[in-house]
Motif scaffolding. Structure first.
Motif, short mmCIF file in Angstrom:
data_model
loop_
_atom_site.label_atom_id
_atom_site.label_comp_id
_atom_site.label_asym_id
_atom_site.label_seq_id
_atom_site.Cartn_x
_atom_site.Cartn_y
_atom_site.Cartn_z
N ARG A 105 51.27 36.10 41.19
CA ARG A 105 50.20 36.14 42.34
C ARG A 105 48.80 36.30 41.64
O ARG A 105 47.84 35.68 42.13
CB ARG A 105 50.32 37.42 43.26
CG ARG A 105 51.60 37.07 44.20
CD ARG A 105 51.88 38.30 44.89
NE ARG A 105 50.78 39.06 45.58
CZ ARG A 105 50.79 40.06 46.57
NH1 ARG A 105 51.80 40.92 46.20
NH2 ARG A 105 49.93 40.31 46.97
N LEU A 106 48.86 37.19 40.61
CA LEU A 106 47.52 37.38 39.69
C LEU A 106 47.01 36.24 39.08
O LEU A 106 45.72 35.91 39.23
CB LEU A 106 47.64 38.65 39.16
CG LEU A 106 47.77 39.77 39.49
CD1 LEU A 106 48.17 40.88 38.58
CD2 LEU A 106 46.70 40.31 40.33
N ARG A 107 47.81 35.44 38.65
CA ARG A 107 47.31 34.26 37.81
C ARG A 107 46.78 33.16 39.00
O ARG A 107 46.00 32.48 38.88
CB ARG A 107 48.50 33.64 37.12
CG ARG A 107 48.36 32.40 36.53
CD ARG A 107 49.45 31.68 35.72
NE ARG A 107 50.56 31.41 36.81
CZ ARG A 107 51.69 30.90 36.49
NH1 ARG A 107 52.15 30.76 35.32
NH2 ARG A 107 52.59 30.75 37.37
N ASP A 108 47.83 33.21 40.12
CA ASP A 108 47.24 32.09 41.17
C ASP A 108 45.91 32.70 41.62
O ASP A 108 45.21 31.67 42.16
CB ASP A 108 48.42 31.95 42.35
CG ASP A 108 49.61 31.24 41.85
OD1 ASP A 108 49.64 30.87 40.62
OD2 ASP A 108 50.54 31.46 42.48
N ALA A 109 45.65 33.76 41.56
CA ALA A 109 44.08 34.17 42.06
C ALA A 109 43.12 34.18 41.08
O ALA A 109 42.05 34.62 41.22
CB ALA A 109 44.30 35.50 42.61
N ASP A 110 43.57 33.43 39.94
CA ASP A 110 42.45 33.23 38.77
C ASP A 110 42.05 34.60 38.07
O ASP A 110 40.86 34.77 37.44
CB ASP A 110 41.19 32.47 39.31
CG ASP A 110 41.71 31.01 39.93
OD1 ASP A 110 42.47 30.22 39.13
OD2 ASP A 110 41.01 30.63 40.80
N CYS A 111 43.06 35.58 38.03
CA CYS A 111 42.65 36.73 37.12
C CYS A 111 42.90 36.36 35.71
O CYS A 111 43.88 35.57 35.45
CB CYS A 111 43.65 37.88 37.80
SG CYS A 111 43.40 38.30 39.32
N ALA A 206 40.11 60.92 36.88
CA ALA A 206 40.52 60.21 37.99
C ALA A 206 41.00 58.71 37.86
O ALA A 206 40.06 58.14 37.02
CB ALA A 206 39.14 60.07 38.81
N ILE A 207 41.99 58.50 38.39
CA ILE A 207 42.47 57.14 38.12
C ILE A 207 42.13 56.10 39.47
O ILE A 207 42.26 56.49 40.44
CB ILE A 207 44.07 57.28 37.96
CG1 ILE A 207 44.52 57.94 36.84
CG2 ILE A 207 44.76 55.68 37.67
CD1 ILE A 207 43.79 57.68 35.50
N ASP A 208 41.80 54.93 39.19
CA ASP A 208 41.28 54.16 40.47
C ASP A 208 42.12 53.83 41.27
O ASP A 208 42.06 53.70 42.60
CB ASP A 208 40.45 53.04 39.81
CG ASP A 208 39.25 53.23 38.96
OD1 ASP A 208 38.49 53.89 39.32
OD2 ASP A 208 39.45 52.90 37.70
N ILE A 209 43.50 53.38 40.75
CA ILE A 209 44.54 52.83 41.69
C ILE A 209 45.89 53.44 41.21
O ILE A 209 46.28 53.39 39.96
CB ILE A 209 44.73 51.37 41.58
CG1 ILE A 209 43.38 50.58 41.88
CG2 ILE A 209 45.68 50.78 42.26
CD1 ILE A 209 43.41 49.16 41.62
N THR A 210 46.71 53.91 42.09
CA THR A 210 48.04 54.22 41.81
C THR A 210 48.86 53.78 42.78
O THR A 210 48.76 53.66 44.24
CB THR A 210 48.19 55.94 42.11
OG1 THR A 210 47.22 56.59 41.24
CG2 THR A 210 49.61 56.34 41.85
N VAL A 211 50.08 53.20 42.25
CA VAL A 211 50.86 52.25 43.00
C VAL A 211 52.39 52.48 42.62
O VAL A 211 52.71 53.02 41.62
CB VAL A 211 50.75 50.66 42.76
CG1 VAL A 211 49.39 50.30 43.88
CG2 VAL A 211 50.70 50.26 41.39
N GLY A 219 47.57 43.71 46.05
CA GLY A 219 46.94 43.95 47.42
C GLY A 219 45.81 45.09 47.21
O GLY A 219 44.97 45.04 47.99
N GLU A 220 46.02 45.96 46.12
CA GLU A 220 45.12 46.98 46.02
C GLU A 220 43.58 46.21 45.59
O GLU A 220 42.78 46.52 45.83
CB GLU A 220 45.40 47.99 45.06
CG GLU A 220 46.50 49.10 45.67
CD GLU A 220 46.10 49.86 46.77
OE1 GLU A 220 44.89 50.20 46.38
OE2 GLU A 220 46.74 49.88 47.83
#
Length: 224
Positions: A105-111, A206-211, A219-220
């Motif tokens: 998903r991340l690769r398809d989003a050009d990350c 502080a951590i920006d994202i926790t999943v 999604g985040e």
């Protein structure tokens, strides 16, 4: 938080399931799998000893040496060869079930995706090939090129430079509280994957994202 230009992934435990090596280590320790976490903690401790002493040693070499140390403390004799054989599964670990779909998903989003691991260059190449993950990454970054282990700030800053980005434009994704803390202190954005048994460092930054799993990461990022 602006969307990161570069996403760096820790490898061991974050992307890859350590169960096979924990089982082999537990077997080598006289059939005591409950000692495997102590071995991994000791491995991390002595990687930091090598970093603070400015004396880089291969991660696999430290791992085998620490296994012999833990074994001796629990009345188990291990030869160097036996210890090396016990930690050898580190190079052929399976990915967690959420990894391949998420990286796709991340690769398809050009990350732009990179590894950033304490494993050696040869080891991470073997790990990614065995797990079928090589194709997702622009480059496989290893601390071997820095001669220091995470969470030394120099490692994160070097990785950002290697990716051609400012450190503030990078996101470090890891399942270790010490890793995301180190990245945040170095100026990176951070995402903590709460794998079972992993915790954030309470006095840390502080951590920006926790999943709860890697599957929630795209999604985040979409909400940034």
């Amino acid at each position: 938080m602006a969307r990161p230009k570069v996403i760096l992934f820790d490898v061991n435990e974050t992307l890859l399931d350590l169960t096979p090596v924990k089982e082999s280590v537990g077997k080598a320790l006289g059939g005591r799998p409950e000692l495997a976490p102590l071995w991994f903690t000791t491995l991390l401790q002595y990687s930091l000893v090598a970093t603070v002493a400015d004396h880089y040693l291969d991660f696999g070499e430290i791992g085998a040496a620490c296994l012999r140390m833990v074994a001796r403390n629990h009345g188990v004799g291990l030869s160097e060869k036996e210890a090396q054989e016990a930690v050898a599964p580190m190079r052929s670990l399976p990915p967690h079930p959420d990894v391949i779909p998420t990286l796709g998903r991340l690769r398809d989003a050009d990350c732009r995706l990179f590894t950033l691991t304490n494993s050696s260059k040869a080891a991470v190449a073997d790990q990614m090939k065995h797990a079928g993950l090589t194709e997702f990454f622009e480059a496989l970054l290893s601390v071997e090129d820095v001669g220091k282990y995470k969470p030394h700030a120099d490692v994160y800053r070097w990785a950002a430079g290697r990716a051609g980005a400012d450190v503030s434009e990078c996101l470090l994704v890891a399942a270790h509280g010490w890793d995301v803390a180190g990245a945040a202190w170095a100026g990176m954005k951070t995402a903590f994957v709460a794998r079972p048994g992993q915790q954030l460092f309470p006095p840390g930054p502080a951590i920006d994202i926790t999943v709860p799993s890697l599957a929630e990461l795209p999604g985040e990022l979409d909400r940034l």
